[in-house]
Design a protein around this motif. Sequence first.
Motif, PDB file in Angstrom:
ATOM      1  N   ASP A 159      52.576  30.501  90.735  1.00 53.10           N
ATOM      2  CA  ASP A 159      53.807  31.270  90.611  1.00 53.10           C
ATOM      3  C   ASP A 159      53.372  32.721  90.503  1.00 53.10           C
ATOM      4  OD1 ASP A 159      55.991  32.728  89.673  1.00 53.10           O
ATOM      5  OD2 ASP A 159      56.743  31.091  88.442  1.00 53.10           O
ATOM      6  N   THR A 160      53.549  33.475  91.589  1.00 54.68           N
ATOM      7  CA  THR A 160      53.053  34.852  91.613  1.00 54.68           C
ATOM      8  C   THR A 160      53.911  35.785  90.773  1.00 54.68           C
ATOM      9  OG1 THR A 160      54.248  35.241  93.685  1.00 54.68           O
ATOM     10  CG2 THR A 160      51.912  34.604  93.843  1.00 54.68           C
ATOM     11  N   GLU A 161      55.143  35.406  90.487  1.00 49.11           N
ATOM     12  CA  GLU A 161      55.994  36.245  89.630  1.00 49.11           C
ATOM     13  C   GLU A 161      55.568  36.143  88.174  1.00 49.11           C
ATOM     14  OE1 GLU A 161      60.128  35.412  90.275  1.00 49.11           O
ATOM     15  OE2 GLU A 161      59.972  35.815  92.424  1.00 49.11           O
ATOM     16  N   GLU A 162      55.276  34.913  87.723  1.00 45.51           N
ATOM     17  CA  GLU A 162      54.901  34.684  86.331  1.00 45.51           C
ATOM     18  C   GLU A 162      53.386  34.682  86.117  1.00 45.51           C
ATOM     19  OE1 GLU A 162      57.095  34.528  83.801  1.00 45.51           O
ATOM     20  OE2 GLU A 162      58.702  34.840  85.251  1.00 45.51           O
ATOM     21  N   GLY A 163      52.628  34.503  87.214  1.00 40.89           N
ATOM     22  CA  GLY A 163      51.170  34.487  87.111  1.00 40.89           C
ATOM     23  C   GLY A 163      50.615  33.217  86.482  1.00 40.89           C
ATOM     24  N   VAL A 164      51.283  32.082  86.713  1.00 41.09           N
ATOM     25  CA  VAL A 164      50.826  30.807  86.151  1.00 41.09           C
ATOM     26  C   VAL A 164      50.768  29.745  87.247  1.00 41.09           C
ATOM     27  CG1 VAL A 164      51.743  31.254  83.843  1.00 41.09           C
ATOM     28  CG2 VAL A 164      53.182  30.113  85.515  1.00 41.09           C
ATOM     29  N   GLU A 165      49.919  28.738  87.011  1.00 43.66           N
ATOM     30  CA  GLU A 165      49.859  27.620  87.937  1.00 43.66           C
ATOM     31  C   GLU A 165      51.066  26.718  87.711  1.00 43.66           C
ATOM     32  OE1 GLU A 165      45.276  26.671  88.913  1.00 43.66           O
ATOM     33  OE2 GLU A 165      45.854  26.317  86.824  1.00 43.66           O
ATOM     34  N   VAL A 166      51.597  26.185  88.805  1.00 45.93           N
ATOM     35  CA  VAL A 166      52.729  25.261  88.768  1.00 45.93           C
ATOM     36  C   VAL A 166      52.438  24.125  89.744  1.00 45.93           C
ATOM     37  CG1 VAL A 166      54.465  26.999  88.126  1.00 45.93           C
ATOM     38  CG2 VAL A 166      53.978  26.584  90.543  1.00 45.93           C
ATOM     39  N   VAL A 167      53.298  23.132  89.747  1.00 45.85           N
ATOM     40  CA  VAL A 167      53.174  22.035  90.703  1.00 45.85           C
ATOM     41  C   VAL A 167      54.357  22.103  91.667  1.00 45.85           C
ATOM     42  CG1 VAL A 167      53.026  19.532  90.999  1.00 45.85           C
ATOM     43  CG2 VAL A 167      51.964  20.622  89.015  1.00 45.85           C
ATOM     44  N   TRP A 168      54.047  22.124  92.947  1.00 43.12           N
ATOM     45  CA  TRP A 168      55.040  22.134  94.027  1.00 43.12           C
ATOM     46  C   TRP A 168      55.192  20.677  94.452  1.00 43.12           C
ATOM     47  CZ3 TRP A 168      57.148  26.119  97.385  1.00 43.12           C
ATOM     48  CH2 TRP A 168      57.651  25.659  98.603  1.00 43.12           C
ATOM     49  N   ASN A 169      56.383  20.132  94.293  1.00 42.11           N
ATOM     50  CA  ASN A 169      56.661  18.730  94.635  1.00 42.11           C
ATOM     51  C   ASN A 169      57.595  18.677  95.828  1.00 42.11           C
ATOM     52  OD1 ASN A 169      55.750  17.203  91.964  1.00 42.11           O
ATOM     53  ND2 ASN A 169      56.790  19.077  91.361  1.00 42.11           N
ATOM     54  N   GLU A 170      57.317  17.804  96.766  1.00 42.91           N
ATOM     55  CA  GLU A 170      58.196  17.605  97.915  1.00 42.91           C
ATOM     56  C   GLU A 170      58.588  16.141  97.979  1.00 42.91           C
ATOM     57  OE1 GLU A 170      56.596  19.010 101.605  1.00 42.91           O
ATOM     58  OE2 GLU A 170      56.194  21.012 100.790  1.00 42.91           O
ATOM     59  N   LEU A 171      59.880  15.905  97.998  1.00 38.90           N
ATOM     60  CA  LEU A 171      60.419  14.562  98.132  1.00 38.90           C
ATOM     61  C   LEU A 171      61.066  14.483  99.502  1.00 38.90           C
ATOM     62  CD1 LEU A 171      60.896  11.874  96.741  1.00 38.90           C
ATOM     63  CD2 LEU A 171      62.932  12.852  95.684  1.00 38.90           C
ATOM     64  N   LEU A 172      60.443  13.755 100.421  1.00 36.74           N
ATOM     65  CA  LEU A 172      60.864  13.699 101.817  1.00 36.74           C
ATOM     66  C   LEU A 172      61.765  12.502 102.060  1.00 36.74           C
ATOM     67  CD1 LEU A 172      60.587  14.723 104.766  1.00 36.74           C
ATOM     68  CD2 LEU A 172      58.587  13.235 104.953  1.00 36.74           C
ATOM     69  N   PHE A 173      62.894  12.761 102.700  1.00 30.33           N
ATOM     70  CA  PHE A 173      63.810  11.700 103.118  1.00 30.33           C
ATOM     71  C   PHE A 173      63.718  11.590 104.630  1.00 30.33           C
ATOM     72  CE2 PHE A 173      65.320  13.096  99.094  1.00 30.33           C
ATOM     73  CZ  PHE A 173      65.894  11.994  98.498  1.00 30.33           C
ATOM     74  N   THR A 174      63.226  10.475 105.119  1.00 28.05           N
ATOM     75  CA  THR A 174      63.074  10.311 106.561  1.00 28.05           C
ATOM     76  C   THR A 174      64.404   9.964 107.238  1.00 28.05           C
ATOM     77  OG1 THR A 174      62.381   8.029 106.178  1.00 28.05           O
ATOM     78  CG2 THR A 174      60.637   9.669 106.457  1.00 28.05           C
ATOM     79  N   ASP A 175      65.374   9.510 106.456  1.00 25.23           N
ATOM     80  CA  ASP A 175      66.697   9.180 106.986  1.00 25.23           C
ATOM     81  C   ASP A 175      67.694  10.245 106.510  1.00 25.23           C
ATOM     82  OD1 ASP A 175      69.129   8.122 107.745  1.00 25.23           O
ATOM     83  OD2 ASP A 175      68.801   6.163 106.802  1.00 25.23           O
TER      84      ASP A 175
END
Length: 153
Positions: A12-28
């Motif tokens: 997170d470049t605004e806060e300067g901390v590591e975060v987790v980017w999660n992607e939940l993909l819907f194929t339908d």
Amino acid sequence: MPGIQSTFLAMDTEEGVEVVWNELLFTDKKAFKAHEEKIKTMFEQLVLVDHPNIVKLHKYWLDVKDLKARVIFITEYVSSGSLKQFLKKTKKNHKAMNARAWKRWCTQILSALSFLHSCEPPIIHGNLTSDTIFIQHNGLIKIGSGRNLLLRS
């Protein structure tokens, strides 16, 4: 919630901390569209959850393109990993956790679950395992995995 989840360590470049980017993909995409309002409502409620033993959900957004749809959500990063990973490391070092540590961890887990269940509407974790319980370097336990948190109406 159906979908394929990917997670990435991000900054997170605004806060300067590591975060987790999660992607939940819907194929339908049609199935996603049928549940889109419920998904939005769920994530709006989860962003409001604030408890020291629950991984913080910072932001989310929907990305709907072509035949696919995805929910992207940013969560707090817990540096020491999952309880499962931690227990594997300690087992390799032939160290057993004492009863006091286990009691402290269980108390923190129960505190988080009690908080979730007392929300309006109640929130059910749905997949509490050693893979969805995280530990920080100071022994603080956090339950996570936003994918499996369910609102009950």
